[in-house]
Scaffold this motif. Sequence first.
Motif, PDB file in Angstrom:
ATOM      1  N   HIS A  38     -44.570 -14.240  20.887  1.00 26.76           N
ATOM      2  CA  HIS A  38     -43.303 -14.777  20.364  1.00 26.76           C
ATOM      3  C   HIS A  38     -43.519 -16.166  19.762  1.00 26.76           C
ATOM      4  N   ILE A  64     -38.398 -12.481  18.057  1.00 28.10           N
ATOM      5  CA  ILE A  64     -38.060 -11.489  19.087  1.00 28.10           C
ATOM      6  C   ILE A  64     -38.551 -10.111  18.664  1.00 28.10           C
ATOM      7  N   ARG A  65     -38.404  -9.764  17.385  1.00 28.57           N
ATOM      8  CA  ARG A  65     -38.905  -8.465  16.902  1.00 28.57           C
ATOM      9  C   ARG A  65     -40.417  -8.347  17.106  1.00 28.57           C
ATOM     10  N   GLU A  67     -42.244  -9.975  19.354  1.00 27.46           N
ATOM     11  CA  GLU A  67     -42.473  -9.899  20.796  1.00 27.46           C
ATOM     12  C   GLU A  67     -42.211  -8.485  21.312  1.00 27.46           C
ATOM     13  N   LEU A  68     -41.113  -7.883  20.881  1.00 28.45           N
ATOM     14  CA  LEU A  68     -40.773  -6.525  21.333  1.00 28.45           C
ATOM     15  C   LEU A  68     -41.752  -5.492  20.795  1.00 28.45           C
ATOM     16  N   ALA A  71     -44.685  -5.803  23.016  1.00 24.20           N
ATOM     17  CA  ALA A  71     -44.386  -5.328  24.371  1.00 24.20           C
ATOM     18  C   ALA A  71     -44.316  -3.809  24.438  1.00 24.20           C
ATOM     19  N   ARG A  72     -43.824  -3.173  23.377  1.00 25.65           N
ATOM     20  CA  ARG A  72     -43.719  -1.701  23.372  1.00 25.65           C
ATOM     21  C   ARG A  72     -45.090  -1.031  23.469  1.00 25.65           C
ATOM     22  N   LYS A  77     -44.702  -1.880  30.034  1.00 30.72           N
ATOM     23  CA  LYS A  77     -43.622  -2.440  29.209  1.00 30.72           C
ATOM     24  C   LYS A  77     -42.267  -2.462  29.909  1.00 30.72           C
ATOM     25  N   VAL A  81     -39.131  -4.428  27.717  1.00 31.49           N
ATOM     26  CA  VAL A  81     -38.452  -3.748  26.613  1.00 31.49           C
ATOM     27  C   VAL A  81     -37.318  -2.924  27.192  1.00 31.49           C
ATOM     28  N   GLU A  82     -36.130  -3.128  26.688  1.00 27.55           N
ATOM     29  CA  GLU A  82     -34.990  -2.317  27.120  1.00 27.55           C
ATOM     30  C   GLU A  82     -34.937  -1.053  26.276  1.00 27.55           C
TER      31      GLU A  82
END
Length: 83
Positions: A38, A64-65, A67-68, A71-72, A77, A81-82
Amino acid sequence: SPVTSRNFNSAIRACQLDSWHVRDEAVSASELAAAIVHEAAHARIDRCVPYREELRDQIEAACIRRELAFARQLPDKDGLVEG
């Protein structure tokens, strides 16, 4: 500026992580790696686009995009990641 648990300091061109956060056993290596990704995104954007307050939300959303997306790809994860 004070260091929060993580930030990109454009004055010294460095990503900073608070040492208590890094040493906290409750913070996983994956969480630290995602935080670095990030803040590195902030660094990359800073090299290309001079910071302006009116761009703050767009810049943060881009970081944030990144980072996600990172993380995915992690095996652990969940919690990063939600959904």
